[in-house]
Structure formats: C-alpha cells, structure tokens
Design a protein around this motif. Structure first.
Motif, PDB file in Angstrom:
ATOM      1  N   MET A 101       0.855  -1.204   0.000  1.00 15.34           N
ATOM      2  CA  MET A 101       0.000   0.000   0.000  1.00 15.34           C
ATOM      3  C   MET A 101       0.880   1.241   0.000  1.00 15.34           C
ATOM      4  SD  MET A 101      -3.117   1.110   0.006  1.00 15.34           S
ATOM      5  CE  MET A 101      -4.590   0.711   0.931  1.00 15.34           C
ATOM      6  N   LEU A 102       0.528   2.189  -0.845  1.00 16.17           N
ATOM      7  CA  LEU A 102       1.281   3.436  -0.895  1.00 16.17           C
ATOM      8  C   LEU A 102       0.769   4.403   0.162  1.00 16.17           C
ATOM      9  CD1 LEU A 102       1.398   4.076  -4.751  1.00 16.17           C
ATOM     10  CD2 LEU A 102       3.363   3.644  -3.278  1.00 16.17           C
ATOM     11  N   PRO A 103       1.671   5.206   0.750  1.00 18.96           N
ATOM     12  CA  PRO A 103       1.215   6.235   1.694  1.00 18.96           C
ATOM     13  C   PRO A 103       0.341   7.269   0.978  1.00 18.96           C
ATOM     14  CG  PRO A 103       3.538   6.523   1.141  1.00 18.96           C
ATOM     15  CD  PRO A 103       3.114   5.219   0.543  1.00 18.96           C
ATOM     16  N   GLU A 104      -0.286   8.131   1.750  1.00 23.28           N
ATOM     17  CA  GLU A 104      -1.151   9.153   1.133  1.00 23.28           C
ATOM     18  C   GLU A 104      -0.310  10.290   0.568  1.00 23.28           C
ATOM     19  OE1 GLU A 104      -4.310  10.487   3.592  1.00 23.28           O
ATOM     20  OE2 GLU A 104      -5.191   8.480   3.744  1.00 23.28           O
ATOM     21  N   PHE A 105      -0.766  10.833  -0.545  1.00 25.92           N
ATOM     22  CA  PHE A 105      -0.140  12.020  -1.124  1.00 25.92           C
ATOM     23  C   PHE A 105      -1.167  12.700  -2.003  1.00 25.92           C
ATOM     24  CE2 PHE A 105       1.008   8.243  -3.629  1.00 25.92           C
ATOM     25  CZ  PHE A 105       0.453   8.556  -4.856  1.00 25.92           C
ATOM     26  N   GLU A 106      -0.857  13.945  -2.334  1.00 30.60           N
ATOM     27  CA  GLU A 106      -1.696  14.678  -3.262  1.00 30.60           C
ATOM     28  C   GLU A 106      -1.076  14.496  -4.651  1.00 30.60           C
ATOM     29  OE1 GLU A 106      -3.213  19.281  -3.840  1.00 30.60           O
ATOM     30  OE2 GLU A 106      -2.011  18.775  -2.076  1.00 30.60           O
ATOM     31  N   LEU A 107      -1.886  14.269  -5.670  1.00 30.52           N
ATOM     32  CA  LEU A 107      -1.362  14.069  -7.024  1.00 30.52           C
ATOM     33  C   LEU A 107      -1.931  15.134  -7.943  1.00 30.52           C
ATOM     34  CD1 LEU A 107       0.193  12.391  -9.155  1.00 30.52           C
ATOM     35  CD2 LEU A 107      -1.737  10.813  -9.221  1.00 30.52           C
ATOM     36  N   LEU A 108      -1.043  15.956  -8.485  1.00 31.26           N
ATOM     37  CA  LEU A 108      -1.485  17.026  -9.382  1.00 31.26           C
ATOM     38  C   LEU A 108      -1.260  16.592 -10.818  1.00 31.26           C
ATOM     39  CD1 LEU A 108       0.024  20.063  -7.417  1.00 31.26           C
ATOM     40  CD2 LEU A 108      -2.287  19.087  -7.249  1.00 31.26           C
ATOM     41  N   MET A 109      -2.225  16.889 -11.682  1.00 32.06           N
ATOM     42  CA  MET A 109      -2.205  16.401 -13.062  1.00 32.06           C
ATOM     43  C   MET A 109      -2.209  17.567 -14.058  1.00 32.06           C
ATOM     44  SD  MET A 109      -2.409  13.013 -12.507  1.00 32.06           S
ATOM     45  CE  MET A 109      -3.008  12.215 -14.000  1.00 32.06           C
ATOM     46  N   PRO A 110      -1.061  18.233 -14.221  1.00 29.68           N
ATOM     47  CA  PRO A 110      -1.007  19.352 -15.171  1.00 29.68           C
ATOM     48  C   PRO A 110      -1.193  18.857 -16.610  1.00 29.68           C
ATOM     49  CG  PRO A 110       1.202  18.745 -14.484  1.00 29.68           C
ATOM     50  CD  PRO A 110       0.262  17.951 -13.627  1.00 29.68           C
ATOM     51  N   ARG A 111      -1.747  19.754 -17.469  1.00 29.74           N
ATOM     52  CA  ARG A 111      -1.916  19.379 -18.879  1.00 29.74           C
ATOM     53  C   ARG A 111      -0.848  20.016 -19.766  1.00 29.74           C
ATOM     54  NH1 ARG A 111      -7.732  21.601 -18.654  1.00 29.74           N
ATOM     55  NH2 ARG A 111      -6.469  22.781 -17.176  1.00 29.74           N
ATOM     56  N   THR A 112      -0.168  21.033 -19.207  1.00 31.49           N
ATOM     57  CA  THR A 112       0.904  21.674 -19.982  1.00 31.49           C
ATOM     58  C   THR A 112       2.119  21.864 -19.083  1.00 31.49           C
ATOM     59  OG1 THR A 112       0.243  23.894 -19.320  1.00 31.49           O
ATOM     60  CG2 THR A 112      -0.780  23.024 -21.333  1.00 31.49           C
ATOM     61  N   LEU A 113       3.267  22.141 -19.721  1.00 30.70           N
ATOM     62  CA  LEU A 113       4.496  22.382 -18.968  1.00 30.70           C
ATOM     63  C   LEU A 113       4.352  23.599 -18.059  1.00 30.70           C
ATOM     64  CD1 LEU A 113       7.472  21.850 -18.319  1.00 30.70           C
ATOM     65  CD2 LEU A 113       8.079  23.145 -20.367  1.00 30.70           C
ATOM     66  N   SER A 114       3.738  24.667 -18.557  1.00 27.47           N
ATOM     67  CA  SER A 114       3.653  25.877 -17.720  1.00 27.47           C
ATOM     68  C   SER A 114       2.757  25.624 -16.498  1.00 27.47           C
ATOM     69  CB  SER A 114       3.208  27.092 -18.527  1.00 27.47           C
ATOM     70  OG  SER A 114       1.929  26.894 -19.051  1.00 27.47           O
ATOM     71  N   GLU A 115       1.712  24.810 -16.674  1.00 26.41           N
ATOM     72  CA  GLU A 115       0.892  24.433 -15.504  1.00 26.41           C
ATOM     73  C   GLU A 115       1.739  23.650 -14.498  1.00 26.41           C
ATOM     74  OE1 GLU A 115      -3.457  23.645 -17.510  1.00 26.41           O
ATOM     75  OE2 GLU A 115      -2.765  22.164 -16.044  1.00 26.41           O
TER      76      GLU A 115
END
Lengths: 285, 161
Positions: free
Chosen positions: A1-15
């Motif tokens: 099981m992986l520990p908890e984390f926030e995962l952000l999913m940018p669509r562009t490099l600048s994001e």
C-alpha cells in the motif's frame, strides 16, 4: 500500500511549473515512477505532493538541433532503443539502454527521471557524461543548461531546485571518428543494478594520436563520475597497451566505492580497472 | 485524499471508477476483478503484474491509476479465455510451460508484445523479451519452447497453412 499524497495532473508544462512553485515543500515530479513508486512504498521517499509530468507533450521526443542531439526528459529508455538517431550518433548511450533494468521497466523509466533520481548506479549517467551532456532545468522564471557533470552532487542529490523540472538533455553530435562503448557489470544478465559500469568515448586522429578521451564510471562513488586524470593522460598520445593500462589504473584511483550487498569496495575498484582497460583496448584499433 | 473519476478501457470494456491518488493500476485492476494480473514483488522486478498499456508491456504495480486515465489496457485474460484461448495461451498449455502458473499471465503479456513487433524471434530475442518476468519454478526452457511454438503457429495461421 502506498502512503497518502496529493497528485497534481497538469496538462501543460507551464501548468506543471506553476504547480512546482506553489507546492513548495515535499513536492516531487513523477513520470514513469519506476524508482519513485518503489521508494514511496518502502518509505525511503515521502513526498506530500506529486506532480505528474508523464504525458506532457513539451517533454517528449528526440531531435537533432544546432549540432546537438536533444532528448526530451520523459523519453523512455525503450524509446532510446527505437530511435535510429541514438544508435547512429551515440552508440554508447544505446548500449546502456540495452542493458537498463528489464524490458517492462524500460517502457516506463524516463531518461530525465533516471538522471534526476541521481542514483550512483544510474545507467544512463556514464554514457551521457562521456557525451559531454547537459541537462535543462526549467522553472517558472526560465531555463538554464547545466553540464551533467555539475548536476550530480552526491547520492540522490542534484543541483535541481524544488521549483525546477529537468526538461531536456542534450549533447553535441560526436564527430564521425569518435568511438565508444559501455560495459555494465551486474550480478545477472537482466534486471540488475550495476555493481560497476564504465563508459568510454575516444576520438583518434589519422596519425593515431588520441584527440579527445572521455571516461565515466557508475556505482563506484557517491555519484556517477568522470576519470579526469585518465582522460588527460590519454589525450595527445598514441593509445598503446601500456598507456591504456596506466589510464585504466588511474580510473580505479579516481573511485571511492563502498561495500554493499552487491560487491565489496575492493572488488569494485579492481573490476573498474579491468573494464576501463578492455573498453579502451577495443577502441584502440 | 481527494478522489478522481478515472476512465479505463480494460480488455475492451470501459470502466469509470472514483479513485484516490495513491492507487496503483495493479490494485485497481485486481479490485475490478481482473485477478489474472498478479501481485508479486511490487518493485518492477518480477513482471507478474505485466499488462499492455496502450500496446506496451509495463509493470502495473509502478503505474498510478490516475496516470492511466483514458488508457487502453489489455491483460492476459483479454487475449483469450478457456473457451477461446489465444494462440499464445494454447502454446503455453501445450508446451507444458506452466508450473505453478503465477508468472504465466505476465509471461504471456510479454510474449504478445514480442510477437506483435517481431513475429520470428530468435531464442536470444525470446529470452531478452521475458527478462523482466521471473518464473520462480524456473521453468524457462519450456516457456521459451512455448513462445517458439506460438510464433510458428501464428506464422502458419497467417500463411493459411
């Protein structure tokens, strides 16, 4: 099981760059995850925020540009093998990709990730060091190119700041007379972590003298290293067996290996000399 | 942790499922009932969890499910079933390439990827292609035979023999 984390999913490099700036502490980019997911599962790495950079169009592709080969950071190791430009211009890198982990991992592991993770045993590092590669570090503020040799600071430590992303790798297209090789010593043929590895590129003139020599070694110091003294010895001279043997000895002298589950420090020092001598002898012609 | 609805196209079926960010593709597949995908080392060393992700064989234990959003996934079970086995699956059975069976789904996924791009592999190329899949029964000889048999049968079928 992986520990908890926030995962952000940018669509562009600048994001993605904006997210790296905003997140500040405990942020890590993730691409193939072949190191990071394992490290998080084992508790060795505990980022609170991950920024997914896999799939960002700006970080993909291999191209020839102004006398350089430019490799997008999320190019996978498998893609290095499929791209004819790598086999033609940088066989030393192609050879390392061939023995990198295993075919399943090669389909996910990225070149940028392998470098940014900064394992002393990272298999793309020695070949890229002998190719005089640079890495591009990009933040919201702009980009800088850093020689790979300066990028590595120590075990899993690099010049990359938390708000920066490794976005590309480039190296000058070697002249047609350049020859090189890579040898990885592992405890088995596939899916092995290097016990020691050596990469070599030499340019020999028509008169038989060595114009330029580059030698790099993996898993024999806190970071992948160049063998400067050995390189200096070879440049401007004819690569006789005696000179090659002396240079190989200087390679071993440049190392500071450790004892671990894969090998002893003494063995690593010995074997790196043998590997350097073999590779340099093959390139003597 | 915030969940996100992820769309996965698995073996031709589309699933939409709300998942927290720390779920791997492997866990997700097994939770959805695709238990032919095996959980082995969770380190990318054993290949028991191999699936085709947009046509490429990968270790599903190292892929975060969110990263697979919108992807086409094929597991061993998607290639064929007991009633209609795939040529590769049949070859593994006929060659006796299955001992305990735990590595088999991953071996078959790697074989499918190999034969798709190289229909006539040499023994060396076969061993290379399955070098990310460990068989703890160490039955590699018969696995290599099975892959050669599958390649022959697929070539024969193509030529209409």
């Amino acid at each position: 099981m992986l520990p908890e984390f926030e995962l952000l999913m940018p669509r562009t490099l600048s994001e993605a760059l904006e997210m790296l700036t905003q997140a500040r502490e405990g942020v890590a980019p993730i691409a193939g995850g072949t190191n990071l997911v394992v490290d998080m599962r084992g508790g060795r790495h505990r980022p609170s925020v991950l920024v997914n950079v896999a799939g960002l169009e700006e970080l993909r592709g291999i191209r020839r540009e102004n006398g350089h080969v430019v490799i997008g950071a999320t190019t996978t190791v498998a893609e290095l093998l499929e791209e004819p430009l790598i086999a033609e211009a940088a066989p030393v890198l192609w050879s390392a990709a061939r023995v990198f982990a295993n075919p399943l991992v090669r389909n996910r592991a990225t070149v940028g990730g392998n470098l940014a993770d900064a394992s002393p045993a990272a298999d793309t590092a020695p070949p890229l060091l002998v190719l005089d590669a640079e890495v591009q570090l990009t933040s919201k503020e702009g980009s800088r190119w850093v020689p790979l040799d300066e990028f590595f600071l120590g075990v899993r430590q690099t010049l990359r700041q938390p708000d920066e992303l490794l976005t590309a790798i480039r190296f000058p297209v070697p002249p047609s007379g350049a020859v090189g090789g890579f040898y990885k010593l592992g405890l088995r043929k596939a899916d092995a972590i290097s016990v020691a590895s050596v990469a070599v590129v030499v340019e020999v003139g028509e008169d038989g003298t060595c114009r330029k020599a580059r030698i790099a070694m993996g898993a024999v110091a806190p970071r992948p290293i160049r063998a400067y003294e050995a390189e200096k010895l070879l440049e401007g001279r004819v690569l006789t067996p005696e000179l090659v043997a002396e240079a190989a000895h200087l390679c071993a002298e440049a190392t500071s290996p450790i004892d671990d589950i894969r090998a002893s420090a003494a063995y690593r020092k010995h074997v790196v000399e043998v590997l350097a001598r073999r590779l340099l002898s093959e390139e003597r012609r | 942790m915030e969940t996100k609805v992820v769309t996965l196209h698995i073996n031709g079926r589309t699933h939409q499922i709300a998942l927290p960010p720390n779920r791997t593709l492997l866990q997700t597949l097994r939770d959805l009932g695709y238990t032919d995908v095996k959980n082995g080392c969770e380190k990318g060393d054993c290949g028991a969890c191999a699936v085709l992700l947009n046509g490429k064989p990968v270790n599903s234990c190292l892929v975060l499910a969110w990263q697979a959003d919108g992807a086409e996934i094929v597991t061993n079970g998607g290639l064929g079933d007991q009633a209609h086995p795939h040529v590769i699956q049949e070859a593994f059975a006929d060659a006796g390439a299955i001992q305990c069976g735990y590595c088999t789904p991953g071996m078959i996924v790697s074989t499918k990827a190999l034969l798709d791009r190289n229909p006539h592999p040499t023994d060396e190329e076969i061993r290379e292609a399955i070098s990310g899949n460990l068989c703890r029964c160490t039955g590699y000889v018969k696995i290599v035979e099975a892959i050669k048999l599958a390649a022959e049968r697929m070539a024969a079928a193509k030529e209409g023999r």
